[in-house]
Design a protein around this motif. Structure first.
Motif, mmCIF file in Angstrom:
data_model
loop_
_atom_site.group_PDB
_atom_site.id
_atom_site.type_symbol
_atom_site.label_atom_id
_atom_site.label_comp_id
_atom_site.label_asym_id
_atom_site.label_seq_id
_atom_site.Cartn_x
_atom_site.Cartn_y
_atom_site.Cartn_z
ATOM 1 N N LEU A 165 21.983 -23.536 10.524
ATOM 2 C CA LEU A 165 22.844 -24.373 9.681
ATOM 3 C C LEU A 165 23.791 -23.558 8.805
ATOM 4 O O LEU A 165 24.993 -23.808 8.782
ATOM 5 C CB LEU A 165 22.007 -25.304 8.794
ATOM 6 N N VAL A 166 23.269 -22.598 8.070
ATOM 7 C CA VAL A 166 24.095 -21.820 7.144
ATOM 8 C C VAL A 166 25.125 -21.003 7.912
ATOM 9 O O VAL A 166 26.298 -20.946 7.526
ATOM 10 C CB VAL A 166 23.212 -20.912 6.260
ATOM 11 N N ASP A 167 24.714 -20.389 9.027
ATOM 12 C CA ASP A 167 25.647 -19.599 9.838
ATOM 13 C C ASP A 167 26.793 -20.462 10.382
ATOM 14 O O ASP A 167 27.880 -19.962 10.646
ATOM 15 C CB ASP A 167 24.926 -18.941 11.020
ATOM 16 N N MET A 168 26.530 -21.747 10.555
ATOM 17 C CA MET A 168 27.556 -22.646 11.086
ATOM 18 C C MET A 168 28.375 -23.317 9.983
ATOM 19 O O MET A 168 29.231 -24.147 10.274
ATOM 20 C CB MET A 168 26.904 -23.712 11.983
ATOM 21 N N GLY A 169 28.095 -22.979 8.726
ATOM 22 C CA GLY A 169 28.908 -23.501 7.634
ATOM 23 C C GLY A 169 28.351 -24.724 6.930
ATOM 24 O O GLY A 169 29.041 -25.340 6.119
ATOM 25 N N PHE A 170 27.084 -25.088 7.215
ATOM 26 C CA PHE A 170 26.460 -26.236 6.553
ATOM 27 C C PHE A 170 25.560 -25.751 5.421
ATOM 28 O O PHE A 170 25.122 -24.595 5.416
ATOM 29 C CB PHE A 170 25.635 -27.053 7.554
ATOM 30 N N PRO A 171 25.245 -26.623 4.448
ATOM 31 C CA PRO A 171 24.361 -26.211 3.348
ATOM 32 C C PRO A 171 22.954 -25.889 3.851
ATOM 33 O O PRO A 171 22.483 -26.462 4.828
ATOM 34 C CB PRO A 171 24.325 -27.442 2.432
ATOM 35 N N ALA A 172 22.291 -24.974 3.150
ATOM 36 C CA ALA A 172 20.906 -24.613 3.477
ATOM 37 C C ALA A 172 19.984 -25.769 3.102
ATOM 38 O O ALA A 172 20.248 -26.522 2.169
ATOM 39 C CB ALA A 172 20.502 -23.352 2.730
ATOM 40 N N LEU A 173 18.902 -25.904 3.846
ATOM 41 C CA LEU A 173 17.891 -26.923 3.552
ATOM 42 C C LEU A 173 16.762 -26.302 2.755
ATOM 43 O O LEU A 173 16.529 -25.083 2.813
ATOM 44 C CB LEU A 173 17.337 -27.509 4.850
ATOM 45 N N LEU A 174 16.039 -27.134 2.039
ATOM 46 C CA LEU A 174 14.857 -26.662 1.332
ATOM 47 C C LEU A 174 13.771 -26.336 2.350
ATOM 48 O O LEU A 174 13.704 -26.957 3.411
ATOM 49 C CB LEU A 174 14.351 -27.738 0.370
ATOM 50 N N PRO A 175 12.906 -25.375 2.053
ATOM 51 C CA PRO A 175 11.810 -25.050 2.982
ATOM 52 C C PRO A 175 10.902 -26.265 3.182
ATOM 53 O O PRO A 175 10.737 -27.103 2.299
ATOM 54 C CB PRO A 175 11.061 -23.921 2.284
ATOM 55 N N ILE A 176 10.306 -26.339 4.340
ATOM 56 C CA ILE A 176 9.374 -27.417 4.663
ATOM 57 C C ILE A 176 7.954 -26.909 4.406
ATOM 58 O O ILE A 176 7.571 -25.854 4.913
ATOM 59 C CB ILE A 176 9.505 -27.836 6.141
ATOM 60 N N ILE A 177 7.176 -27.661 3.632
ATOM 61 C CA ILE A 177 5.774 -27.295 3.397
ATOM 62 C C ILE A 177 4.980 -27.748 4.616
ATOM 63 O O ILE A 177 4.907 -28.936 4.918
ATOM 64 C CB ILE A 177 5.230 -27.944 2.113
ATOM 65 N N LYS A 178 4.412 -26.790 5.328
ATOM 66 C CA LYS A 178 3.670 -27.096 6.551
ATOM 67 C C LYS A 178 2.191 -27.326 6.287
ATOM 68 O O LYS A 178 1.548 -28.073 6.997
ATOM 69 C CB LYS A 178 3.832 -25.952 7.555
ATOM 70 N N ASP A 179 1.636 -26.638 5.266
ATOM 71 C CA ASP A 179 0.196 -26.727 5.059
ATOM 72 C C ASP A 179 -0.109 -26.453 3.585
ATOM 73 O O ASP A 179 0.525 -25.607 2.959
ATOM 74 C CB ASP A 179 -0.511 -25.705 5.956
ATOM 75 N N VAL A 180 -1.093 -27.175 3.034
ATOM 76 C CA VAL A 180 -1.541 -26.970 1.657
ATOM 77 C C VAL A 180 -3.061 -26.799 1.687
ATOM 78 O O VAL A 180 -3.768 -27.627 2.270
ATOM 79 C CB VAL A 180 -1.155 -28.166 0.757
#
Length: 198
Positions: A165-180
């Motif tokens: 996404l960022v390399d293509m010019g879009f905003p970065a996304l927040l990290p996804i929490i996979k496990d707690v």
């Protein structure tokens, strides 16, 4: 597939699915200028073309522009026959999905016509020559769907898309929490561990 959706089945590999666009523009000229000072888009039409290889109710209906929902097969032979009526081609929603890459690098690109209508069909050649199977070549025009207010929707996604996404010019996304995980007792201090992706 969702209820009331259907799959056209196999499509001719050599032709693939062609996404087309035909745009007509008009240049506005001004006194004293050699080139147009403005260009207006008059029409902007999207289309898709493909050759369905499977003969089924949906390919027959779409290609011949007939409603076969009330046609009953003959009781003993199963034969289906009907007269060709002059009908306005029905508008239908069409969705095509393309995939590039695999695993974490998979990128999906899709195009949906909210109201696609057959504008042209190709010839069908019946021959015992070695020139391929009988196919149903369809050219579908995207029309504006009144409830949606547009004709076409474009989709881009997948894990490979998200990574870039960022390399293509879009905003970065927040990290996804996979496990707690929590280590400790119910009434004692403990440690929370989060595993994130991205």
């Amino acid at each position: 597939l969702p209820e009331d959706w259907f799959d056209y089945g196999l499509c001719l590999k050599g032709d693939g699915i062609t996404w087309g666009r035909d745009q007509n523009q008009s240049g506005i000229e001004a006194i004293g200028y050699r080139d147009p000072v403005r260009i207006d888009v008059i029409t902007d039409n999207f289309s898709m073309q493909f050759t369905a290889l499977e003969t089924n109710r949906h390919t027959i209906e779409t290609s011949l522009m007939q409603d076969l929902s009330t046609i009953e097969p003959a009781a003993i032979t199963g034969e289906v026959a009907f007269d060709q009526r002059i009908n306005k081609p029905p508008a239908q929603r069409l969705l095509t999905i393309a995939r590039d890459g695999s695993g974490d690098d998979t990128v999906y690109i899709a195009r949906q016509f909210y109201a696609g209508q057959v504008s042209e069909t190709g010839e069908q050649v019946l021959s015992d020559a070695d020139n391929g199977a009988l196919g149903w070549q369809l050219n579908v025009q995207g029309l504006v769907d009144s409830p949606a207010g547009v004709a076409v929707r474009h989709y881009f996604g997948g894990p490979g898309w998200r990574k870039r996404l960022v390399d293509m010019g879009f905003p970065a996304l927040l990290p996804i929490i996979k496990d707690v995980n929590f280590s400790g007792g119910p009434f004692t201090a403990g440690t929370w561990t989060y595993t994130v992706d991205g």
